[in-house]
Design a protein around this motif. Structure first.
Motif, PDB file in Angstrom:
ATOM      1  N   CYS A  16      38.134  47.047  35.327  1.00  0.00           N
ATOM      2  CA  CYS A  16      39.184  46.490  36.175  1.00  0.00           C
ATOM      3  C   CYS A  16      40.352  46.001  35.313  1.00  0.00           C
ATOM      4  CB  CYS A  16      38.600  45.357  37.012  1.00  0.00           C
ATOM      5  SG  CYS A  16      39.656  44.826  38.352  1.00  0.00           S
ATOM      6  N   VAL A  20      43.360  48.035  36.432  1.00  0.00           N
ATOM      7  CA  VAL A  20      43.949  47.339  37.581  1.00  0.00           C
ATOM      8  C   VAL A  20      44.872  46.207  37.142  1.00  0.00           C
ATOM      9  CG1 VAL A  20      43.462  46.086  39.719  1.00  0.00           C
ATOM     10  CG2 VAL A  20      41.961  47.947  39.018  1.00  0.00           C
ATOM     11  N   THR A  30      38.849  41.555  43.123  1.00  0.00           N
ATOM     12  CA  THR A  30      38.641  43.003  43.205  1.00  0.00           C
ATOM     13  C   THR A  30      37.163  43.338  43.109  1.00  0.00           C
ATOM     14  OG1 THR A  30      40.811  43.416  42.227  1.00  0.00           O
ATOM     15  CG2 THR A  30      39.218  45.231  42.157  1.00  0.00           C
TER      16      THR A  30
END
Length: 61
Positions: A16, A20, A30
């Motif tokens: 992530c 992200v 998330t």
């Protein structure tokens, strides 16, 4: 958490972080969403929950 869960969570957090965001709060949110934690409010109501809500008195009752 058991050690395997901790390792998986850390690996997912690293993925992530890479793809992200670097924000730790967004990473946690998330992962919670991806893992199905605390996402009940995101799903549409089913017939059973809609029926239960309609049979409960409203705030103006």
């Amino acid at each position: 958490m058991i050690p395997a869960e901790e390792r998986v969570n850390e690996e997912l957090a690293q993925i992530c972080r890479t793809y992200v965001t670097d924000d730790p709060v967004t990473i946690r949110l998330t992962l919670d969403l991806l893992l199905g934690r605390g996402s009940a409010a995101c799903s549409p109501p089913t017939r059973a929950t809609a029926k239960n809500r309609s049979s409960q008195p409203g705030p103006n009752s």
